[in-house]
Design a protein around this motif. Structure first.
Motif, PDB file in Angstrom:
ATOM      1  N   ASP A 293       6.474 -15.525   2.219  1.00 21.18           N
ATOM      2  CA  ASP A 293       7.517 -15.754   1.220  1.00 21.18           C
ATOM      3  C   ASP A 293       7.769 -14.456   0.459  1.00 21.18           C
TER       4      ASP A 293
ATOM      5  N   PRO B 164      12.238 -16.337  -7.959  1.00 19.98           N
ATOM      6  CA  PRO B 164      12.585 -17.232  -6.830  1.00 19.98           C
ATOM      7  C   PRO B 164      11.385 -17.974  -6.233  1.00 19.98           C
TER       8      PRO B 164
ATOM      9  N   ASP C  40       9.332 -18.914   4.559  1.00 17.35           N
ATOM     10  CA  ASP C  40      10.345 -19.426   3.623  1.00 17.35           C
ATOM     11  C   ASP C  40      11.599 -18.551   3.653  1.00 17.35           C
ATOM     12  N   ASN C  41      12.687 -19.115   3.201  1.00 12.17           N
ATOM     13  CA  ASN C  41      13.979 -18.419   3.054  1.00 12.17           C
ATOM     14  C   ASN C  41      14.575 -17.936   4.375  1.00 12.17           C
TER      15      ASN C  41
HETATM   16 MG    MG Z   1      10.881 -18.304  -1.069  1.00 11.95          MG
END
Ligand code: MG
Ligand code: SAH
Length: 212
Positions: free
Chosen positions: A131, A35, A157-158
């Protein structure tokens, strides 16, 4: 995909593509389900990085080294990146990719669990890119803030995690805890007195926090 598909498709075909090794790593990540950051997040990091021109970057979650190699592209001359990864196989892959990129002297991979590693680090960073395990961001936050320079940027992130963070309707049972923790994390960085935070619904959701 948390945005309308047609918007994502348009954005992806319009933004600049990477070249060389990064393209190869994108292909590898796709085939091996790693990912890595989405292309539009890569462009956002690049724009912010060019504005910020960081001398020191900390990344939590190296995987195959894709985002760290991308970020090396906007590092100040002589700058350094520390990147943390706990999965031995990924550490080996990242090392090989960083070597191929000729960045062994610029990027330092620290093998180990970020929670342990962060507590032992005592450096200052201009940019921190989170991340890694989504359920742990709140635990990482105090350590990250301790090391983030004033005027520095924390990028997470995410943070919308497939949209689940924004609505219970999408939350699958086994992800309930992670989603709750991510919501708590977003509440913390949005209400933190030292931070000015924006949540951007591109990729899987990105939060930008400026350290005042
Ligand atoms: Mg990520
Ligand atoms: N930043 C990379 C992708 C990272 S994927 C890129 O965009 O190219 C997330 C990675 O974080 C995985 O490789 C996983 O092994 C690692 N990870 C998750 N939780 C971690 C933790 N607590 N400590 C260290 N690494 C962690």
């Amino acid at each position: 995909m948390i945005c309308y598909d047609y918007i994502n498709e348009y954005v992806r075909k319009t933004i600049r593509k990477n070249d060389g090794l990064l393209i190869e790593l994108e292909q590898f990540a796709l085939e091996n389900h790693v990912p890595i950051i989405h292309p539009e997040v890569g462009r956002l990091l690049t724009v912010l990085g060019n504005m910020k021109k960081p001398g020191r970057i900390l990344e939590v979650g190296t995987a195959i080294g894709y985002s760290t190699i991308l970020m090396a592209g906007f590092l100040q001359p002589g700058g350094r990146i520390d990147t943390i990864e706990r999965y031995e196989l990924m550490v080996e892959r990242a090392k090989a990719n960083i070597k191929r990129a000729g960045l062994e002297d610029t990027i330092n991979i620290i093998a180990g669990d970020a929670f342990e590693v962060l507590r032992c680090l005592d450096k200052k960073y201009d940019l921190i890119f989170l991340d890694a395990a989504k359920g742990q961001y709140s635990e990482f936050l105090p350590e990250c803030l301790r090391m983030l320079n004033q005027g520095g940027l924390l990028i997470s992130d995410n943070v919308l995690y497939k949209g689940m963070v924004a609505t219970d309707e999408l939350v699958v049972r086994r992800k309930k805890t992670i989603v709750r923790r991510m919501r708590d994390y977003l509440d913390s960085i949005c209400n933190h007195e030292q931070l000015e935070t924006s949540i951007i619904p591109i990729g899987d959701g990105v939060a930008l926090s400026y350290r005042k």
